[in-house]
Design a protein around this motif. Structure first.
Motif, PDB file in Angstrom:
ATOM      1  N   ASP A  10      34.826  24.841  19.160  1.00 27.08           N
ATOM      2  CA  ASP A  10      34.375  24.720  20.553  1.00 27.08           C
ATOM      3  C   ASP A  10      33.036  23.994  20.624  1.00 27.08           C
ATOM      4  OD1 ASP A  10      36.589  26.213  21.432  1.00 27.08           O
ATOM      5  OD2 ASP A  10      35.502  28.108  21.222  1.00 27.08           O
ATOM      6  N   VAL A  11      32.131  24.379  19.758  1.00 24.26           N
ATOM      7  CA  VAL A  11      30.779  23.806  19.781  1.00 24.26           C
ATOM      8  C   VAL A  11      30.804  22.325  19.422  1.00 24.26           C
ATOM      9  CG1 VAL A  11      28.512  23.889  18.667  1.00 24.26           C
ATOM     10  CG2 VAL A  11      29.657  26.016  19.331  1.00 24.26           C
ATOM     11  N   LEU A  12      31.686  21.970  18.498  1.00 29.71           N
ATOM     12  CA  LEU A  12      31.736  20.581  18.028  1.00 29.71           C
ATOM     13  C   LEU A  12      32.609  19.687  18.889  1.00 29.71           C
ATOM     14  CD1 LEU A  12      31.987  21.048  14.151  1.00 29.71           C
ATOM     15  CD2 LEU A  12      30.049  20.139  15.434  1.00 29.71           C
ATOM     16  N   ALA A  13      33.251  20.234  19.897  1.00 33.37           N
ATOM     17  CA  ALA A  13      34.141  19.425  20.728  1.00 33.37           C
ATOM     18  C   ALA A  13      33.412  18.195  21.261  1.00 33.37           C
ATOM     19  CB  ALA A  13      34.674  20.260  21.881  1.00 33.37           C
ATOM     20  N   GLY A  14      33.927  17.028  20.904  1.00 33.52           N
ATOM     21  CA  GLY A  14      33.334  15.774  21.364  1.00 33.52           C
ATOM     22  C   GLY A  14      32.101  15.352  20.596  1.00 33.52           C
ATOM     23  N   LYS A  15      31.719  16.128  19.579  1.00 37.24           N
ATOM     24  CA  LYS A  15      30.521  15.791  18.799  1.00 37.24           C
ATOM     25  C   LYS A  15      30.929  15.347  17.396  1.00 37.24           C
ATOM     26  CE  LYS A  15      27.565  19.318  20.963  1.00 37.24           C
ATOM     27  NZ  LYS A  15      26.725  20.513  20.680  1.00 37.24           N
ATOM     28  N   ASN A  19      37.922  28.917  12.563  1.00 40.02           N
ATOM     29  CA  ASN A  19      37.808  30.270  12.033  1.00 40.02           C
ATOM     30  C   ASN A  19      36.358  30.684  11.793  1.00 40.02           C
ATOM     31  OD1 ASN A  19      40.544  30.816  12.059  1.00 40.02           O
ATOM     32  ND2 ASN A  19      40.885  30.034   9.995  1.00 40.02           N
ATOM     33  N   ILE A  20      35.461  30.070  12.553  1.00 40.65           N
ATOM     34  CA  ILE A  20      34.034  30.377  12.434  1.00 40.65           C
ATOM     35  C   ILE A  20      33.462  30.526  13.841  1.00 40.65           C
ATOM     36  CG2 ILE A  20      31.780  29.571  11.588  1.00 40.65           C
ATOM     37  CD1 ILE A  20      33.400  27.742   9.640  1.00 40.65           C
ATOM     38  N   PHE A  21      32.834  31.655  14.094  1.00 40.09           N
ATOM     39  CA  PHE A  21      32.123  31.841  15.356  1.00 40.09           C
ATOM     40  C   PHE A  21      30.677  31.375  15.195  1.00 40.09           C
ATOM     41  CE2 PHE A  21      35.192  35.507  16.028  1.00 40.09           C
ATOM     42  CZ  PHE A  21      35.893  34.887  17.045  1.00 40.09           C
ATOM     43  N   VAL A  22      30.142  30.804  16.259  1.00 44.27           N
ATOM     44  CA  VAL A  22      28.749  30.357  16.267  1.00 44.27           C
ATOM     45  C   VAL A  22      27.955  31.326  17.124  1.00 44.27           C
ATOM     46  CG1 VAL A  22      27.167  28.486  16.843  1.00 44.27           C
ATOM     47  CG2 VAL A  22      29.465  27.961  15.995  1.00 44.27           C
ATOM     48  N   ALA A  23      26.962  31.972  16.530  1.00 44.97           N
ATOM     49  CA  ALA A  23      26.103  32.909  17.240  1.00 44.97           C
ATOM     50  C   ALA A  23      24.659  32.434  17.165  1.00 44.97           C
ATOM     51  CB  ALA A  23      26.230  34.312  16.634  1.00 44.97           C
ATOM     52  N   ASP A  24      23.805  33.027  17.971  1.00 45.15           N
ATOM     53  CA  ASP A  24      22.405  32.618  17.977  1.00 45.15           C
ATOM     54  C   ASP A  24      21.728  32.874  16.631  1.00 45.15           C
ATOM     55  OD1 ASP A  24      22.644  31.865  20.626  1.00 45.15           O
ATOM     56  OD2 ASP A  24      21.851  33.757  21.419  1.00 45.15           O
ATOM     57  N   ASP A  25      22.199  33.889  15.908  1.00 49.61           N
ATOM     58  CA  ASP A  25      21.555  34.257  14.650  1.00 49.61           C
ATOM     59  C   ASP A  25      22.348  33.829  13.423  1.00 49.61           C
ATOM     60  OD1 ASP A  25      23.644  35.981  15.119  1.00 49.61           O
ATOM     61  OD2 ASP A  25      22.582  37.772  14.439  1.00 49.61           O
ATOM     62  N   GLY A  26      23.316  32.942  13.597  1.00 46.70           N
ATOM     63  CA  GLY A  26      24.076  32.470  12.437  1.00 46.70           C
ATOM     64  C   GLY A  26      25.547  32.322  12.746  1.00 46.70           C
ATOM     65  N   TYR A  27      26.377  32.536  11.741  1.00 49.68           N
ATOM     66  CA  TYR A  27      27.809  32.302  11.859  1.00 49.68           C
ATOM     67  C   TYR A  27      28.576  33.553  11.456  1.00 49.68           C
ATOM     68  CZ  TYR A  27      26.122  27.520  12.032  1.00 49.68           C
ATOM     69  OH  TYR A  27      25.441  26.380  12.390  1.00 49.68           O
ATOM     70  N   ARG A  28      29.737  33.727  12.053  1.00 44.79           N
ATOM     71  CA  ARG A  28      30.622  34.837  11.716  1.00 44.79           C
ATOM     72  C   ARG A  28      31.961  34.248  11.285  1.00 44.79           C
ATOM     73  NH1 ARG A  28      26.248  36.287  12.613  1.00 44.79           N
ATOM     74  NH2 ARG A  28      25.475  37.874  14.084  1.00 44.79           N
ATOM     75  N   PHE A  29      32.437  34.666  10.148  1.00 48.19           N
ATOM     76  CA  PHE A  29      33.684  34.144   9.596  1.00 48.19           C
ATOM     77  C   PHE A  29      34.818  35.112   9.935  1.00 48.19           C
ATOM     78  CE2 PHE A  29      30.076  32.913   6.938  1.00 48.19           C
ATOM     79  CZ  PHE A  29      30.128  31.543   7.094  1.00 48.19           C
TER      80      PHE A  29
END
Length: 332
Positions: A110-115, A217-227
């Motif tokens: 989601d975060v990288l969409a279009g980037k 399969n990776i969530f992006v959070a303010d304090d890092g990543y969740r697998f």
């Protein structure tokens, strides 16, 4: 495990649905939440996932089939052993392969969409490598939970067993390997055993290997990543992770094999082991591990398709397909 852990769930029956909904409701009652609407299902041969609306936002229920049932217990163990690297489950039933997770927010996809920004991956891979290093001392404990054993020393035998499973290999089927391709795979067994022997000489401890680590399969959070989505995971050589990860990055960023950007990501990942090995040794081991991981991927698909669901036929080619990748080059 009890006998029920070996039975295939029938997700379509009203009784199963009622039981699962009751379990979700009981699990949510603990933190004082309640279901506020109908669940939104997504069904695959290997799992059923519900998006469950609650008065505090959505939560996610997952039921695994018998081949991936170990995921529920693994999630609980990961939350205990590496807090912060995964979502802490609201509840798990490892016998039935059920888990209930909070919402993780946006995925890396989601975060990288279009980037076209590889800096995210340059941060993700060292974090994930740190998880693998931290979990290596617990490999035996995770195996006891039912996480599949793909350690380097067992993989020649696992390949031989898989090749003898003619149903999984689609031998004689229209969408299976040709007789020549099948014979080539059988003839490759001594060479594969040598690859495993050479990889074992670099004594990197076996640990958790996600085996499907891509941006979805990776969530992006303010304090890092969740697998998340650990259904394909095994205890294996850690570097095998790079096979799917680098292939997925190459696809998303339109990079050719061996592109300097992929080399840079591989090296960022390997940095976690440079206290014990020189970089040349690690790079050579990574190449060997990615070859071994092609068999690991085939085994993961074989487990995922341990179901009578007719929809499994749509994915069955993945088992011989991944073995066919043994004769192609690695991403770097």
């Amino acid at each position: 495990m009890t006998t029920s852990s070996t039975l295939e769930p029938d997700w379509s029956t009203p009784q199963w649905r009622d039981d699962a909904l009751a379990w979700v409701g009981d699990a949510l009652a603990g933190p004082g939440l309640r279901v506020t609407g109908p669940v939104e299902p997504r069904v695959r041969p290997w799992s059923l996932v519900w998006r469950v609306p609650t008065d505090a936002g959505p939560v996610w229920f997952k039921a695994n089939n018998r081949g991936t049932r170990h995921e529920a217990g693994l999630l609980a163990a990961l939350a205990r052993l590496t807090p912060g690297a995964v979502l802490r489950p609201v509840a798990v039933d490892d016998d039935r392969g059920w888990s209930l997770l909070p919402d993780g927010g946006p995925s890396l996809r989601d975060v990288l969409a279009g980037k076209k920004d590889l800096t995210y991956w340059e941060r993700v891979l060292p974090e994930y490598a740190a998880v693998q290093v931290a979990l290596a001392p617990y490999a035996a404990e995770l195996l006891d939970l039912g996480v599949p054993d793909h350690r380097t020393e067992v993989m020649p035998g696992r390949l031989a067993e898989l090749l003898e499973d003619r149903e999984s290999m689609l031998v004689g089927a229209a969408n299976g390997p040709t007789p020549e391709a099948y014979d080539r795979l059988r003839a490759y067994r001594p060479e594969f055993a040598e690859v495993c022997r050479r990889l074992a000489e670099v004594e990197v401890p076996a640990t958790i290997q996600h085996d499907d680590l891509h941006d979805g399969n990776i969530f992006v959070a303010d304090d890092g990543y969740r697998f998340f989505d650990w259904g394909d995971a095994s205890i294996a050589h850690p570097f095998g992770t790079l096979l799917v990860t680098l292939r997925s990055v190459a696809y998303a960023f339109e990079l050719e094999p061996g592109d300097p950007a992929l080399v840079r990501l591989r090296d960022a990942y390997l940095e976690a082991w440079t206290d014990r090995y020189d970089r040349a040794t690690l790079r050579a081991a990574a190449d060997l591990a990615m070859t071994v991981a092609k068999v690991s991927r085939a085994l993961s698909w074989q487990r995922a398709l341990l179901t009578s669901d007719p929809a499994r036929a749509e994915y069955a080619e993945a088992v011989p397909g991944w073995l066919g990748e043994l004769f192609t080059s690695n991403p770097v």
